[in-house]
Enzyme design. Structure first.
Site, PDB file in Angstrom:
ATOM      1  N   GLU A  42       0.884  -1.172   0.000  1.00 23.70           N
ATOM      2  CA  GLU A  42       0.000   0.000   0.000  1.00 23.70           C
ATOM      3  C   GLU A  42       0.916   1.214   0.000  1.00 23.70           C
ATOM      4  O   GLU A  42       1.556   1.524   1.016  1.00 23.70           O
ATOM      5  CB  GLU A  42      -0.890  -0.013   1.254  1.00 23.70           C
ATOM      6  CG  GLU A  42      -1.792  -1.230   1.370  1.00 23.70           C
ATOM      7  CD  GLU A  42      -2.905  -1.277   0.340  1.00 23.70           C
ATOM      8  OE1 GLU A  42      -3.232  -0.222  -0.227  1.00 23.70           O
ATOM      9  OE2 GLU A  42      -3.439  -2.370   0.096  1.00 23.70           O
ATOM     10  N   CYS A  84      -2.416   9.062   3.009  1.00 27.61           N
ATOM     11  CA  CYS A  84      -2.131   8.551   1.661  1.00 27.61           C
ATOM     12  C   CYS A  84      -3.249   8.929   0.702  1.00 27.61           C
ATOM     13  O   CYS A  84      -3.001   9.179  -0.466  1.00 27.61           O
ATOM     14  CB  CYS A  84      -1.930   7.042   1.707  1.00 27.61           C
ATOM     15  SG  CYS A  84      -3.301   6.167   2.472  1.00 27.61           S
TER      16      CYS A  84
HETATM   17  P1  NAD Z   1       8.679   4.747   4.213  1.00 26.17           P
HETATM   18  O1  NAD Z   1       8.581   3.988   2.955  1.00 26.17           O
HETATM   19  O2  NAD Z   1       9.783   5.698   4.383  1.00 26.17           O
HETATM   20  O3  NAD Z   1       8.732   3.770   5.465  1.00 26.17           O
HETATM   21  C1  NAD Z   1       7.728   2.805   5.727  1.00 26.17           C
HETATM   22  C2  NAD Z   1       8.300   1.724   6.618  1.00 26.17           C
HETATM   23  O4  NAD Z   1       9.279   0.990   5.899  1.00 26.17           O
HETATM   24  C3  NAD Z   1       8.994   2.215   7.878  1.00 26.17           C
HETATM   25  O5  NAD Z   1       8.643   1.359   8.949  1.00 26.17           O
HETATM   26  C4  NAD Z   1      10.465   2.092   7.543  1.00 26.17           C
HETATM   27  O6  NAD Z   1      11.309   1.923   8.650  1.00 26.17           O
HETATM   28  C5  NAD Z   1      10.450   0.836   6.700  1.00 26.17           C
HETATM   29  N1  NAD Z   1      11.587   0.676   5.795  1.00 26.17           N
HETATM   30  C6  NAD Z   1      12.415   1.631   5.310  1.00 26.17           C
HETATM   31  N2  NAD Z   1      13.311   1.087   4.468  1.00 26.17           N
HETATM   32  C7  NAD Z   1      13.026  -0.228   4.404  1.00 26.17           C
HETATM   33  C8  NAD Z   1      13.581  -1.313   3.687  1.00 26.17           C
HETATM   34  N3  NAD Z   1      14.600  -1.151   2.840  1.00 26.17           N
HETATM   35  N4  NAD Z   1      13.036  -2.542   3.854  1.00 26.17           N
HETATM   36  C9  NAD Z   1      11.974  -2.726   4.675  1.00 26.17           C
HETATM   37  N5  NAD Z   1      11.418  -1.733   5.380  1.00 26.17           N
HETATM   38  C10 NAD Z   1      11.933  -0.497   5.250  1.00 26.17           C
HETATM   39  O7  NAD Z   1       7.266   5.481   4.343  1.00 26.17           O
HETATM   40  P2  NAD Z   1       6.844   6.567   5.417  1.00 26.17           P
HETATM   41  O8  NAD Z   1       7.564   7.850   5.094  1.00 26.17           O
HETATM   42  O9  NAD Z   1       6.949   5.996   6.779  1.00 26.17           O
HETATM   43  O10 NAD Z   1       5.284   6.726   5.103  1.00 26.17           O
HETATM   44  C11 NAD Z   1       4.745   7.677   4.229  1.00 26.17           C
HETATM   45  C12 NAD Z   1       4.371   7.021   2.919  1.00 26.17           C
HETATM   46  O11 NAD Z   1       3.439   5.973   3.181  1.00 26.17           O
HETATM   47  C13 NAD Z   1       3.670   7.957   1.960  1.00 26.17           C
HETATM   48  O12 NAD Z   1       4.169   7.741   0.673  1.00 26.17           O
HETATM   49  C14 NAD Z   1       2.205   7.513   2.039  1.00 26.17           C
HETATM   50  O13 NAD Z   1       1.455   7.797   0.895  1.00 26.17           O
HETATM   51  C15 NAD Z   1       2.360   6.056   2.260  1.00 26.17           C
HETATM   52  N6  NAD Z   1       1.146   5.486   2.850  1.00 26.17           N
HETATM   53  C16 NAD Z   1       0.357   4.711   2.065  1.00 26.17           C
HETATM   54  C17 NAD Z   1      -0.820   4.201   2.579  1.00 26.17           C
HETATM   55  C18 NAD Z   1      -1.717   3.347   1.725  1.00 26.17           C
HETATM   56  O14 NAD Z   1      -2.629   2.745   2.262  1.00 26.17           O
HETATM   57  N7  NAD Z   1      -1.505   3.260   0.418  1.00 26.17           N
HETATM   58  C19 NAD Z   1      -1.184   4.464   3.894  1.00 26.17           C
HETATM   59  C20 NAD Z   1      -0.354   5.259   4.665  1.00 26.17           C
HETATM   60  C21 NAD Z   1       0.819   5.754   4.131  1.00 26.17           C
END
Ligand code: NAD
Length: 507
Positions: free
Chosen positions: A242, A276
């Site tokens: 997501e 999001c």
């Molecule tokens: P992010 O991608 O920076 O991080 C998300 C998670 O992934 C964190 O827990 C982080 O520690 C982890 N992570 C980072 N690098 C990783 C790796 N290489 N392998 C595995 N895990 C890793 O996202 P964010 O900044 O925390 O969240 C914001 C983003 O999330 C926005 O783009 C938003 O649109 C999206 N979002 C989407 C939805 C949806 O339902 N589509 C819902 C909420 C947020």
């Protein structure tokens, strides 16, 4: 004298309140070995959890539902302290979501995961019993973002648990406290030890988790989603992603102007624009453009922003993630330099120790600007004039993202026809975001916004292995198609196939 080497002290993450700058907690960064140990514990605990059956598991989930409502102030305080969001944003979209989700999955898991009897038209399987059944995967890894530490992190654990899995949640390093609070809650509600565990840490901890689990449910940015999929490919582990969005709002000339302006304001600024599925860009038909912009600007100007106190204290909270302030500022500044006009807002505000960005309305924008094409994820609303609905649809689809969208018109039929032309996983007519509350309705992104979906039957079946069963009770010693092959029988089969599939007119 022999020296005794000390094991290195586990590295810690300081959790900060983005609205005040105060440190509100410390959590460890788990190593790959520590994640492996959690995985072993989870796998050991899972069979007993599965053996409780749907009713036994539902009892725990319903208790947890009550716990969240009984302890809502405490949970809201935890969420607000690590996100800087308002009391209402925590109540409506976090407590409200999880409160509803516990009951929904407790009630619907048995039906969504029930054995399905299948009928086949193929004469070769005549008389056989055909069944599809769903078995839990075992150990599910959930990786979550910082914008909804309860809904989009713990919330995705609920259907995984209801399906009979053990779960390890890797919350965002920015907001791990809510997930840890739920560990305590689930223990109090009788969830067996090891069935829900939290692996705090950075991206590396997330990578280690991917290596250990049977399925990964990831919510976060598109860039990280790609890394998750790449890592999961090593072990052929299924993923559900997501990801980000750039949700368009299309306002047609016959829309209810007041409602559309209220909605544009609310759905772009709610949760500080860090949703999001927030309205990220607006296209308005020329005849009502000026009136719409005037109304939205007036409403945005009236918003109160600051460190959240109790209920009703502020409308727009802080920018949760430190780097996000640069992204939001970057989009607004670049747009301004390229000719956009800022009608209100347009500045970061960190004067009182907190991290804020003023609620901002931008006009004179176009698709050469990042504010119209890249995810801003902040309290900004860029509004663009379009000649007609055709141009709006074209621009709405001019995006690598396809998460959600909305169309506003008094002609609901025309609105739905336009909605069907928009390349997004969820489109509302005269509403936005509300589809997310209907847990019966699947929610998942198209294009770069994701893979798979949450909610609905698919939202729990992804946490299960699908198994097809064919059971034969009565059968001859030897079926017609078995060895030895004989010319006569082969001829008969050939004629039978012609009869079955080769007859009738084609055009
Ligand atoms: P992010 O991608 O920076 O991080 C998300 C998670 O992934 C964190 O827990 C982080 O520690 C982890 N992570 C980072 N690098 C990783 C790796 N290489 N392998 C595995 N895990 C890793 O996202 P964010 O900044 O925390 O969240 C914001 C983003 O999330 C926005 O783009 C938003 O649109 C999206 N979002 C989407 C939805 C949806 O339902 N589509 C819902 C909420 C947020």
């Amino acid at each position: 004298m022999a020296t005794v080497s000390q094991p290195p002290a586990t590295e810690q993450i300081s959790v900060e309140n983005p609205a005040t700058g105060a440190v509100v907690g410390q959590v460890p960064i788990l190593s790959a070995d520590e994640v492996r140990a959690l995985a072993e514990r989870g796998r050991a605990a899972q069979p007993a959890w599965e053996a409780l059956g749907f009713e036994g598991r539902a009892r725990v989930l319903r208790r947890a539902q009550k716990w969240v409502l009984d302890n809502q102030q405490r949970v809201i305080d935890t969420i607000v302290s690590e996100t800087g969001k308002t009391h209402e944003d925590a109540l409506l979209a976090e407590i409200g979501y999880v409160g509803s989700a516990f009951g929904f999955w407790a009630k619907n898991a048995p039906e969504y995961l029930a054995d399905e009897k299948i009928r086949s038209a193929n004469p070769f399987v005549l008389g056989r019993k055909l069944v599809v059944r769903y078995a839990p995967l075992g150990l599910v890894g959930v990786i979550g973002p910082w914008n909804y530490p309860l809904s989009n992190s713990f919330g995705d654990c609920i259907p995984a648990l209801a399906a009979g899995n053990a779960v390890i949640l890797k919350p965002s390093e920015v907001t791990p406290l809510s997930s840890l609070a739920m560990e305590e809650a689930m223990r109090e509600c009788g969830l067996p030890e090891g069935v829900y565990q939290v692996a705090t840490g950075l991206g590396e901890t997330g990578q280690a988790l991917i290596d250990e689990v049977d399925m990964v449910m990831f919510t976060g940015s598109t860039a990280t989603g790609k890394k998750v999929m790449e890592r999961a490919a090593r072990t052929l582990t299924p993923v559900s992603l997501e990801l980000g969005g750039k949700d368009p709002m299309i306002v047609l000339a016959d829309a209810d102007l007041e409602r559309a302006a209220n909605a544009a304001t609310y759905y772009s600024m709610q949760n500080g624009g860090q949703t999001c599925i927030s309205v990220e860009r607006v296209y308005v038909e020329a005849p009502i453009y000026d009136d719409f912009v005037a109304k939205v600007t007036e409403k945005v100007k009236a918003l109160r922003q600051g460190a959240p106190g109790g209920p009703g204290s502020v409308d727009v909270g802080a920018v949760t993630f430190p780097k996000q302030l640069d992204i939001v500022s970057g989009h607004v500044d670049a747009a301004r330099e390229a000719g956009a006009t800022v009608l209100t807002g347009g500045h970061a505000n960190t004067s009182a120790g907190g991290r804020f960005y003023e609620p901002t309305v931008l006009v004179d924008v176009d698709h050469s600007m990042a504010c119209m094409t890249e995810e801003t994820f902040g309290p900004t609303v860029p509004i663009m004039r379009v000649a007609d609905a055709e141009e709006a649809v074209k621009l709405a689809n001019d995006s690598p993202y396809g998460l959600a969208a909305s169309v506003w018109t008094k002609d609901a039929g025309r609105g739905e026809a336009i909605a069907r032309r928009i390349e997004a996983g969820a489109v509302c007519v005269n509403d936005a975001q509300l589809n997310y509350l209907a847990l019966e309705l699947p929610m998942g992104g198209w294009k770069s916004s994701g893979l798979g979906s949450r909610h609905g039957a698919g939202g729990i079946r992804k946490y299960a292995r699908q198994q097809s069963l064919l059971v034969t009770r009565l059968a001859p010693k030897r079926d017609l198609h078995m060895f030895p092959y004989k010319a006569g029988t082969t001829g008969l089969l050939g004629r039978a196939m012609k009869l079955l599939y080769g007859r009738g007119k084609r055009d």
